[in-house]
Design an enzyme around this catalytic site. Sequence first.
Site: not given
Ligand code: PEP
Length: 256
Positions: A175, A99, A215, A11, A169, A97, A9
Amino acid sequence: MKKFYIGTNWKMTKTLEEGLLYTRELKKVSEQLDHSKIELFIIPSHPSLIPIKSEIEDSTIKIGAQNMHWEERGAYTGEVSPLMLQEIGMDIIELGHSERRAYFNETDKAINKKVHAALNANMKPLICIGEKLDEKENNISVETLSKQIKLTLKGLNKEHLPHILLAYEPVWAIGENGIPADSAYVSYIHGEIRKILVDLFEETGSQVPILYGGSVNLDNYLSYFEDKNVNGLFIGRAAWDMISFEKILKTCHSLL
Ligand code: PEP
């Protein structure tokens, strides 16, 4: 052997120009992958969807949108509809998600309406679920996830199940400030999610791909990939950089 899913994604990180450069690089990598093994997908921002879709037209990369409304049309300024996203050939709609839940007050009930709308428009909802840190610390992760699953999948039947994707997630792992999750914990939670799905939908519940995100990076991706409970990786930052994404894709591919 089932396909392993790997997707990202974007974002709100890439302009159209940056997204096109990225996609051209990704296409070169994807040509070296056997797509009966890996389902590769990207989820750009809305203004980039049409040009990026045409850029990947001759490839096997799948494309999705980051959000949508559940109504086909109406007075909902700033929203896009299932009809509009279906018209431009979206394969996937990412929903829920963390966020969107945190900054845009998206509820499980709203996500559920969007899940139905995506399925009615022949697009796959990719439903994100995850517990917050205090829920993990209070040992209510599984209860939290169970509630999210029951509410977001409400009203679905066994015929729908082959057309949905689930992404676990954990909010505390996502993030810049995310703490990478221990692979044993991820394995345990994926197993619990599977049990919830099977309780709800019997055998069909075992068919739903459960992706892991939060992450994922070059140091830890193999620990998740190697776990039989993990059916895919949903990656943010480590996939926006083509050097690390190429490494992740090619290594996973060589091990499938
Ligand atoms: C996310 O925000 O869905 C995500 C997986 O980000 P990151 O891999 O950067 O933690």
